[in-house]
Design a protein around this motif. Sequence first.
Motif, mmCIF file in Angstrom:
data_model
loop_
_atom_site.group_PDB
_atom_site.id
_atom_site.type_symbol
_atom_site.label_atom_id
_atom_site.label_comp_id
_atom_site.label_asym_id
_atom_site.label_seq_id
_atom_site.Cartn_x
_atom_site.Cartn_y
_atom_site.Cartn_z
ATOM 1 N N LEU A 103 35.014 44.839 0.638
ATOM 2 C CA LEU A 103 35.906 45.690 1.423
ATOM 3 C C LEU A 103 36.953 44.830 2.142
ATOM 4 N N VAL A 104 37.555 43.962 1.348
ATOM 5 C CA VAL A 104 38.497 42.973 1.869
ATOM 6 C C VAL A 104 39.748 43.654 2.424
ATOM 7 N N TYR A 108 33.032 36.209 4.034
ATOM 8 C CA TYR A 108 33.432 37.581 4.338
ATOM 9 C C TYR A 108 32.204 38.448 4.585
ATOM 10 N N ASP A 109 31.295 37.952 5.425
ATOM 11 C CA ASP A 109 30.135 38.783 5.727
ATOM 12 C C ASP A 109 30.593 39.987 6.551
ATOM 13 N N TRP A 110 29.712 40.940 6.689
ATOM 14 C CA TRP A 110 30.112 42.227 7.256
ATOM 15 C C TRP A 110 30.663 42.107 8.676
ATOM 16 N N GLU A 111 30.032 41.273 9.501
ATOM 17 C CA GLU A 111 30.493 41.132 10.897
ATOM 18 C C GLU A 111 31.920 40.578 10.928
ATOM 19 N N THR A 112 32.162 39.592 10.077
ATOM 20 C CA THR A 112 33.502 39.011 10.010
ATOM 21 C C THR A 112 34.511 40.076 9.612
ATOM 22 N N ARG A 113 34.172 40.836 8.603
ATOM 23 C CA ARG A 113 35.067 41.884 8.125
ATOM 24 C C ARG A 113 35.374 42.872 9.251
ATOM 25 N N GLN A 114 34.341 43.263 9.983
ATOM 26 C CA GLN A 114 34.546 44.244 11.042
ATOM 27 C C GLN A 114 35.390 43.689 12.185
ATOM 28 N N SER A 115 35.199 42.410 12.497
ATOM 29 C CA SER A 115 36.007 41.884 13.601
ATOM 30 C C SER A 115 37.467 41.729 13.163
ATOM 31 N N LEU A 116 37.681 41.473 11.880
ATOM 32 C CA LEU A 116 39.062 41.428 11.388
ATOM 33 C C LEU A 116 39.711 42.812 11.460
ATOM 34 N N ALA A 117 38.938 43.833 11.103
ATOM 35 C CA ALA A 117 39.476 45.201 11.134
ATOM 36 C C ALA A 117 39.895 45.580 12.550
ATOM 37 N N GLU A 118 39.178 45.039 13.528
ATOM 38 C CA GLU A 118 39.475 45.355 14.928
ATOM 39 C C GLU A 118 40.561 44.459 15.523
ATOM 40 N N SER A 119 40.869 43.359 14.850
ATOM 41 C CA SER A 119 41.840 42.415 15.413
ATOM 42 C C SER A 119 43.252 42.998 15.367
ATOM 43 N N LYS A 145 46.764 51.866 12.975
ATOM 44 C CA LYS A 145 45.620 51.628 12.100
ATOM 45 C C LYS A 145 45.417 52.824 11.197
ATOM 46 N N THR A 146 44.910 52.560 10.016
ATOM 47 C CA THR A 146 44.496 53.684 9.180
ATOM 48 C C THR A 146 42.966 53.735 9.140
ATOM 49 N N VAL A 147 42.457 54.852 8.649
ATOM 50 C CA VAL A 147 41.023 55.129 8.763
ATOM 51 C C VAL A 147 40.182 54.121 7.987
ATOM 52 N N ASP A 148 40.795 53.442 7.022
ATOM 53 C CA ASP A 148 40.067 52.445 6.247
ATOM 54 C C ASP A 148 40.123 51.059 6.883
ATOM 55 N N GLY A 149 40.592 50.989 8.125
ATOM 56 C CA GLY A 149 40.611 49.709 8.849
ATOM 57 C C GLY A 149 41.862 48.899 8.571
ATOM 58 N N ARG A 150 42.769 49.436 7.756
ATOM 59 C CA ARG A 150 43.976 48.690 7.420
ATOM 60 C C ARG A 150 45.113 49.097 8.353
ATOM 61 N N ARG A 151 46.336 48.662 8.039
ATOM 62 C CA ARG A 151 47.468 48.930 8.926
ATOM 63 C C ARG A 151 48.619 49.551 8.142
ATOM 64 N N ALA A 152 49.363 50.403 8.822
ATOM 65 C CA ALA A 152 50.534 51.023 8.189
ATOM 66 C C ALA A 152 51.591 51.291 9.248
ATOM 67 N N SER A 153 52.767 51.699 8.801
ATOM 68 C CA SER A 153 53.880 51.962 9.726
ATOM 69 C C SER A 153 54.649 53.197 9.314
ATOM 70 N N LYS A 161 34.977 55.526 3.740
ATOM 71 C CA LYS A 161 36.325 55.789 4.253
ATOM 72 C C LYS A 161 37.390 55.189 3.335
ATOM 73 N N ARG A 162 37.135 54.003 2.832
ATOM 74 C CA ARG A 162 38.121 53.398 1.931
ATOM 75 C C ARG A 162 38.207 54.199 0.629
ATOM 76 N N LEU A 163 37.069 54.653 0.131
ATOM 77 C CA LEU A 163 37.128 55.495 -1.074
ATOM 78 C C LEU A 163 37.935 56.763 -0.808
ATOM 79 N N THR A 164 37.819 57.258 0.409
ATOM 80 C CA THR A 164 38.556 58.474 0.761
ATOM 81 C C THR A 164 40.065 58.231 0.737
ATOM 82 N N THR A 165 40.499 57.113 1.309
ATOM 83 C CA THR A 165 41.951 56.867 1.283
ATOM 84 C C THR A 165 42.409 56.520 -0.143
ATOM 85 N N ILE A 166 41.573 55.806 -0.879
ATOM 86 C CA ILE A 166 41.945 55.498 -2.265
ATOM 87 C C ILE A 166 42.133 56.788 -3.064
ATOM 88 N N GLY A 167 41.336 57.794 -2.733
ATOM 89 C CA GLY A 167 41.471 59.087 -3.413
ATOM 90 C C GLY A 167 42.865 59.686 -3.265
#
Lengths: 375, 396
Positions: free
Chosen positions: A82-83, A24-35, A200-208, A353-359
Amino acid sequence: MDFSFNEEQTLIQNQVEQFIQRDYDWETRQSLAESDLGFSQENWQKFAELGWLGISLSEEAGGFGGSAIETMIVMEEFGKGLVLEPFLETIVLGSSLIDLTGNAEQKKEVLSSVIEGNLQLALAFTEPQSRFNLSDITTEAKEDGKNYLLNGFKSVVMNGPSANQFIVSARTANNQRDIKGISLFLVDANSEGISTRNYKTVDGRRASELTLENVKVSADSILGSLDKGYEFLEKGVDIATLAICAEAVGIMEILYKTTVEYSKTREQFGQPIGKFQVLQHRMVDMFMEYEQSKSLLYMATMKHVENAPDSKKAISGLKYQIGKAGKFVGQESIQIHGGMGVTDELNVGHFFKRLTTIGTIFGNTDFHLKRYSSI
Amino acid sequence: MDLKFSKEDLEFKQEVEGFLDANYPLDIKEKQDRRYPLDKSDVIKWQKILSKRGWFAITWPKEYGGSDLSPTKKYILQNVLAEANTPILIPFGVNMCGPVIYSFGTEKQKDFHLPKILNSDIWWCQGYSEPGSGSDLASLKTKAEKKGDYYVVNGAKTWTTLAQHADWIFCLVRTKTTSIKQEGISFILIDMNSEGIEVKPIITIDGAHEVNMVYFDNVKVPKENLVGGEGQGWNIAKFLLMHERTGIAGLAAIKRELNRLKELASEIYTGEDTLLEDNSFRKKINETEIELEAAEFTELRTLSAIAKNGAPGPESSILKIKGTELQQRVTELFVEMLGYYAHPFFKENELGSNMSIGPDYAAPVMPNYLNFRKVSIYGGSNEIQRNVIAKAILGL
Ligand SMILES: Cc1cc2nc3c(=O)[nH]c(=O)nc-3n(C[C@H](O)[C@H](O)[C@H](O)COP(=O)(O)OP(=O)(O)OC[C@H]3O[C@@H](n4cnc5c(N)ncnc54)[C@H](O)[C@@H]3O)c2cc1C
């Protein structure tokens, strides 16, 4: 008193840590967020194989019978990487709730698939007007012979796009904000009358956004008993609050350490910026906020596990601290990184950004301070 | 002490309001009201409209196309424009490069550049910061070596705002290696179409393309593009900083956003009450409001000191810090107000097509919060500003 993990717990911690370092290196994480999917199905299968998906579920449900401590360990490590995989949504929010409320059949049917990694869940509990009030529900379930007809709208349903089943909180009696008269329904995502708008949400995750229009579900799909869903909903959200706070603690650890490291290497005015006392004090404050957060995380998790009478209060205290500390640590990490901090390329902004949504998720500082003082 | 504006000033305020009613283009207003990003052409269009009325380069001397508005009228004009949420002017030409050119430039430089800045025919960008030189700007390394009629420029500038739109860049470059770093720095104007310049985008955490890397590889710049002589760059930069200092606070815009926040919060119901009536949220709004009022009067005191003594007093130094802190606080309150609906995320190029999930004002809220982290970093970070106050004002 003992704050150390037992052998199995240490093993899990090491496993998750290794997974993040290796896979789960950073590049991998980022490409997953964009997938398209927003995470890796392959990783999810790996989680299943390693036994992480059932770690805190009851043995009766096919899990390993662990507790919120195991969840905390996994989530804290996930925070550091940041899984993106929807462990929080499917396992902690969804499955725990089914484990708490479901009958033997429901557990067998749903949770065995979840534990094998073949089923995703999403809890549809927020509505546009509800903010953080779990009982503010206008979605209705009307009895229709042996079935129920669901009508309503659920907002920002985390992991909505991947969910095979939704758990929907709906009103079966009483008025909009009443804690009585709420029931939880297990609804197949393919049911007729369900439509979703995914994003997409600002933390790179997904919602509906989830619209339910005369969605027909059988009375068997009620989780727990009719009209008595609130108590479980609150409990499920509390369990998930502990988990997301653990994630935040992992994130804060990365942020304060990354910032300290950066301040040792970035030179301005002929010296590392970490030599400036004003920044030193700020980083000391970041470190202290992290440590204080971790202390409350341990306290609230243990109280929850022990079923202490003030467990709810402890969870709200924790969430308040996480909201406050997360904002401080996140904002300061960016400030101390200077221009670099606001770039998309550096990981710091994404942790922020993730800390912001967790807030916000499961209630912001105002909400939990009020809840704390009302308990 | 007298708090009221004169009759003449009040009439001027009405004049500006009337001008806006008649001249603020609806298509731009629509985007601005929705907080959607503007195109380059929108900005230019608006600047030209102001320029035509003589209200663009208001701080310039009259002889160069500026205005002879009194300080109070300038203040009124800027406030009315901000209250109406008209586009922010791109400062690099009109507020930065222009004043440098009319103060330090040759007649030829003035004749060539000033009219084009006034008319927004040339888009300027600012090439100060470098990867190794941010707060410590004087350590900059981009080199300009004199070779015959040219300077040959080599190096890299970073964080260059809107360089992707720019026709020209004004740069601080090193023309000499001196023991006192500041002495070897010069101020030079470079045509962005010159051979050897490459612009590369830097995407920021809000997903926007606002800043860039600008690389210089043996770029030939005519020697007459130097402003104010070799080694004068640092003095010019300091002069510019003084010029910038008061404008940057943008208090009227903060007030406008705070009012908007209150209005929107009054439409959100949380049980019995609206969010505006919610004790905790209201407390934060009120605290912000009080601090903003203090800053507004600090600005007015500055204004009055300038009118009386021709120079701002020490109180003016706090405006950048207070202004940026307030800006950030307000963007934060917007995020808080929206709750979960702050989370759906659209990048700059996806905005503008009515993408909001939830309330129709939702989409730009989070990007704005993220984008505004910059205001305590750029233009001299708030740490550097505090260092300056400690040294220059408190004598520490
Ligand atoms: C969005 C954006 C737009 C920008 N636009 C432009 C532009 O158009 N043109 C341009 O030239 N530049 C521009 N900048 C650059 C900006 O001016 C620099 O980012 C700023 O000067 C800080 O430099 P740095 O980023 O290298 O941070 P650093 O100087 O590395 O600072 C890192 C941290 O250390 C702190 N620090 C540094 N020195 C001290 C000290 N002595 N005491 C205490 N703390 C200290 C800083 O305050 C900061 O928190 C822009 C920056 C941003 C983020």
